[in-house]
Design a protein around this motif. Sequence first.
Motif, PDB file in Angstrom:
ATOM      1  N   LEU A 239     -13.702   6.798 -20.962  1.00 26.52           N
ATOM      2  CA  LEU A 239     -14.467   7.448 -19.899  1.00 26.52           C
ATOM      3  C   LEU A 239     -14.671   6.451 -18.770  1.00 26.52           C
ATOM      4  CD1 LEU A 239     -16.165   9.903 -18.928  1.00 26.52           C
ATOM      5  CD2 LEU A 239     -18.110   8.887 -20.115  1.00 26.52           C
ATOM      6  N   SER A 240     -14.023   6.699 -17.641  1.00 28.52           N
ATOM      7  CA  SER A 240     -14.087   5.783 -16.515  1.00 28.52           C
ATOM      8  C   SER A 240     -15.105   6.245 -15.485  1.00 28.52           C
ATOM      9  CB  SER A 240     -12.708   5.667 -15.842  1.00 28.52           C
ATOM     10  OG  SER A 240     -12.813   5.009 -14.599  1.00 28.52           O
ATOM     11  N   CYS A 241     -15.962   5.314 -15.072  1.00 29.89           N
ATOM     12  CA  CYS A 241     -16.875   5.508 -13.940  1.00 29.89           C
ATOM     13  C   CYS A 241     -16.613   4.397 -12.923  1.00 29.89           C
ATOM     14  CB  CYS A 241     -18.322   5.491 -14.399  1.00 29.89           C
ATOM     15  SG  CYS A 241     -18.750   6.743 -15.608  1.00 29.89           S
ATOM     16  N   SER A 242     -15.354   4.101 -12.698  1.00 32.55           N
ATOM     17  CA  SER A 242     -14.987   2.919 -11.934  1.00 32.55           C
ATOM     18  C   SER A 242     -15.091   3.126 -10.425  1.00 32.55           C
ATOM     19  CB  SER A 242     -13.553   2.499 -12.266  1.00 32.55           C
ATOM     20  OG  SER A 242     -13.170   1.394 -11.471  1.00 32.55           O
ATOM     21  N   PRO A 243     -15.667   2.131  -9.723  1.00 35.68           N
ATOM     22  CA  PRO A 243     -15.675   2.153  -8.266  1.00 35.68           C
ATOM     23  C   PRO A 243     -14.501   1.400  -7.649  1.00 35.68           C
ATOM     24  CG  PRO A 243     -17.088   0.394  -9.004  1.00 35.68           C
ATOM     25  CD  PRO A 243     -16.510   1.038 -10.249  1.00 35.68           C
ATOM     26  N   GLU A 244     -13.627   0.798  -8.492  1.00 32.02           N
ATOM     27  CA  GLU A 244     -12.657  -0.167  -7.953  1.00 32.02           C
ATOM     28  C   GLU A 244     -11.220   0.333  -8.025  1.00 32.02           C
ATOM     29  OE1 GLU A 244     -11.443  -4.918  -8.162  1.00 32.02           O
ATOM     30  OE2 GLU A 244     -13.045  -4.141  -9.436  1.00 32.02           O
ATOM     31  N   LEU A 245     -10.557   0.278  -6.872  1.00 34.16           N
ATOM     32  CA  LEU A 245      -9.123   0.526  -6.780  1.00 34.16           C
ATOM     33  C   LEU A 245      -8.363  -0.732  -7.159  1.00 34.16           C
ATOM     34  CD1 LEU A 245      -6.590   2.134  -5.710  1.00 34.16           C
ATOM     35  CD2 LEU A 245      -7.059   1.054  -3.494  1.00 34.16           C
ATOM     36  N   PHE A 246      -7.303  -0.564  -7.948  1.00 31.05           N
ATOM     37  CA  PHE A 246      -6.379  -1.681  -8.159  1.00 31.05           C
ATOM     38  C   PHE A 246      -5.263  -1.614  -7.126  1.00 31.05           C
ATOM     39  CE2 PHE A 246      -2.871  -3.720 -10.823  1.00 31.05           C
ATOM     40  CZ  PHE A 246      -3.175  -4.981 -10.340  1.00 31.05           C
ATOM     41  N   ILE A 247      -4.378  -0.613  -7.244  1.00 31.06           N
ATOM     42  CA  ILE A 247      -3.304  -0.474  -6.260  1.00 31.06           C
ATOM     43  C   ILE A 247      -3.081   0.996  -5.929  1.00 31.06           C
ATOM     44  CG2 ILE A 247      -0.894  -0.929  -5.672  1.00 31.06           C
ATOM     45  CD1 ILE A 247      -0.830  -3.179  -7.651  1.00 31.06           C
ATOM     46  N   ASP A 248      -3.046   1.303  -4.642  1.00 30.03           N
ATOM     47  CA  ASP A 248      -2.526   2.571  -4.138  1.00 30.03           C
ATOM     48  C   ASP A 248      -1.076   2.359  -3.739  1.00 30.03           C
ATOM     49  OD1 ASP A 248      -4.391   4.587  -4.336  1.00 30.03           O
ATOM     50  OD2 ASP A 248      -5.297   4.209  -2.382  1.00 30.03           O
ATOM     51  N   PHE A 249      -0.187   3.211  -4.247  1.00 30.59           N
ATOM     52  CA  PHE A 249       1.217   3.203  -3.862  1.00 30.59           C
ATOM     53  C   PHE A 249       1.427   4.366  -2.904  1.00 30.59           C
ATOM     54  CE2 PHE A 249       0.948   1.000  -7.853  1.00 30.59           C
ATOM     55  CZ  PHE A 249       1.905   0.002  -7.798  1.00 30.59           C
ATOM     56  N   GLU A 250       1.591   4.074  -1.640  1.00 27.65           N
ATOM     57  CA  GLU A 250       1.654   5.112  -0.623  1.00 27.65           C
ATOM     58  C   GLU A 250       3.093   5.351  -0.176  1.00 27.65           C
ATOM     59  OE1 GLU A 250      -1.162   4.154   2.464  1.00 27.65           O
ATOM     60  OE2 GLU A 250      -2.858   4.654   1.148  1.00 27.65           O
ATOM     61  N   ALA A 251       3.263   6.305   0.735  1.00 27.39           N
ATOM     62  CA  ALA A 251       4.588   6.615   1.265  1.00 27.39           C
ATOM     63  C   ALA A 251       5.148   5.424   2.038  1.00 27.39           C
ATOM     64  CB  ALA A 251       4.508   7.838   2.169  1.00 27.39           C
ATOM     65  N   HIS A 252       6.466   5.405   2.176  1.00 22.72           N
ATOM     66  CA  HIS A 252       7.165   4.362   2.928  1.00 22.72           C
ATOM     67  C   HIS A 252       6.945   2.977   2.319  1.00 22.72           C
ATOM     68  CE1 HIS A 252       7.713   7.622   5.691  1.00 22.72           C
ATOM     69  NE2 HIS A 252       6.409   7.689   5.948  1.00 22.72           N
ATOM     70  N   ARG A 253       6.763   2.944   0.966  1.00 25.73           N
ATOM     71  CA  ARG A 253       6.674   1.709   0.193  1.00 25.73           C
ATOM     72  C   ARG A 253       5.441   0.874   0.525  1.00 25.73           C
ATOM     73  NH1 ARG A 253      10.520  -1.373   1.889  1.00 25.73           N
ATOM     74  NH2 ARG A 253      11.353  -0.006   3.491  1.00 25.73           N
ATOM     75  N   LYS A 254       4.431   1.460   1.155  1.00 28.04           N
ATOM     76  CA  LYS A 254       3.214   0.721   1.461  1.00 28.04           C
ATOM     77  C   LYS A 254       2.311   0.684   0.227  1.00 28.04           C
ATOM     78  CE  LYS A 254      -0.794   0.448   4.532  1.00 28.04           C
ATOM     79  NZ  LYS A 254      -1.556   1.053   5.655  1.00 28.04           N
ATOM     80  N   ILE A 255       1.724  -0.485  -0.048  1.00 28.73           N
ATOM     81  CA  ILE A 255       0.772  -0.607  -1.150  1.00 28.73           C
ATOM     82  C   ILE A 255      -0.527  -1.211  -0.618  1.00 28.73           C
ATOM     83  CG2 ILE A 255       2.485  -0.739  -2.986  1.00 28.73           C
ATOM     84  CD1 ILE A 255       2.142  -3.761  -3.008  1.00 28.73           C
ATOM     85  N   ILE A 256      -1.638  -0.824  -1.254  1.00 20.00           N
ATOM     86  CA  ILE A 256      -2.970  -1.290  -0.864  1.00 20.00           C
ATOM     87  C   ILE A 256      -3.726  -1.681  -2.129  1.00 20.00           C
ATOM     88  CG2 ILE A 256      -5.176  -0.672   0.198  1.00 20.00           C
ATOM     89  CD1 ILE A 256      -3.694   1.436   1.824  1.00 20.00           C
ATOM     90  N   THR A 257      -4.384  -2.835  -2.113  1.00 19.27           N
ATOM     91  CA  THR A 257      -5.287  -3.221  -3.192  1.00 19.27           C
ATOM     92  C   THR A 257      -6.632  -3.590  -2.581  1.00 19.27           C
ATOM     93  OG1 THR A 257      -5.607  -4.702  -5.098  1.00 19.27           O
ATOM     94  CG2 THR A 257      -4.504  -5.641  -3.185  1.00 19.27           C
ATOM     95  N   LYS A 258      -7.725  -3.277  -3.288  1.00 20.33           N
ATOM     96  CA  LYS A 258      -9.066  -3.476  -2.743  1.00 20.33           C
ATOM     97  C   LYS A 258      -9.950  -4.169  -3.777  1.00 20.33           C
ATOM     98  CE  LYS A 258     -10.903  -0.208  -0.243  1.00 20.33           C
ATOM     99  NZ  LYS A 258     -11.440   1.107   0.185  1.00 20.33           N
TER     100      LYS A 258
END
Length: 445
Positions: A239-258
């Motif tokens: 059961l996850s109640c996480s506020p934290e993003l590890f990696i978003d893999f978006e279009a055009h090969r863009k990635i985001i980590t926070k």
Amino acid sequence: MTKPVIFQKLLTEQQLSPAKILMLLSQLEHIVYLRNVKQPIIAFAASEYMLVQHKKIQNFKRTAFNHYQEKSENIDFNKFLNKQNQQRHADFNGGLIGFISYDDAAQQQVKIKEKNQPTLFLGIYHNFIKLTDQGWMFFSQENEADTIFQAIQNLLSNKPQQTFSLNQACTARWTKQEYFNAFEQVQNYIRAGDCYQINLTQEFTAKAQGRLLDTAEAFWKLTDAPYSGYLKIQDFELLSCSPELFIDFEAHRKIITKPIKGTMPRYADPDLDERSKQTLIHSKKDQAENVMIVDLLRNDLSVYAETGSVQTPKLFAIESFNQVHHMVSEVTATLQEDVNPFDVLMSALPGGSITGAPKIRAMQIIDELEGAPRGAYCGSMGYFNFDGTGSWNILIRSIQKYQNDISLWAGGGITIASDCDAEYQECFDKVAAMLDLLNTWYTPE
């Protein structure tokens, strides 16, 4: 190539919560819920899946609705991800969903202990329901869509029974003195030059019976966490109640980590709450801690990124959640054309924000000092679409239940500038509200 999407309206009651639907469908194998999408989804009836437990890898294929048979060949998840024709929005449309535990991820790089429970589950899902403006909609990419749709409708006519209870209150496994001892050992390693930062965490445990899922509605209302989720694998629940993003893999090969590094408590009094927030904003210690992890993640991502594409558009931003303020930074990059997103995820785990720096030595020290394997905690849960887009969280503020054992963890990054009392208190700032809620399911005799 995937088959054309077939969809039918499943429910028009938009107020029906994800937790309620999960309870109604709880007898299904490998049911999973994710909020970290544009539209929350509940997926079921995986066509095939991989399960790792006790270092044993097993692969299964669905033979009939809710029935599976083990197969000999391993699933090649890379082949499912087509990097062409990427969609432009963060939304699940059929693909890979699952979780990778901290234990499994760390084990790829260092020898550590593993918790006695599943350490990895990855399934290929062609069937799911999605919360849309019209209500919950059923989607399928299978020829058996009508049969599966009818089976789901039949399950939704049931009345779920509450089964969960604690046999004892959930409490810290460590005494305050034991935490202090571990903290001092971390400081000794830092002074000796072994590391710059260690993410030291402590476990809260209890014995329980029934379904952890019964608590989900209350926990998701309490935390309102953007990366919440749920997964059930036989007698294991996450059961996850996480506020934290590890990696978003978006279009055009863009990635985001926070990465999140830096925490202060919230207060009902607006003046106290603002004061707490300002303390975090101006904390040189938290800024130093945060930038260490930003540098670690920039280094992790640069291995797969186009030269010069790694950027830090946000540094030391403050995000406020129900119980705490967090200091959050953002790192972005563009993946090289020949890189598969699945490979990036698996090699980047575990996340730098929950290990320390340098990462390998930090994981060795964590294994030595924490006294118990983390299990799913500090691993990742999320999804990939078949086109390679997707989103994966860091499993903090998360509860694990295996058989009758409940496990909940909290901690923070320790640097040479850390104060032991403040770090100890931060553990409770992060999970006190969750602990208090969980313990409402315990009734002393």
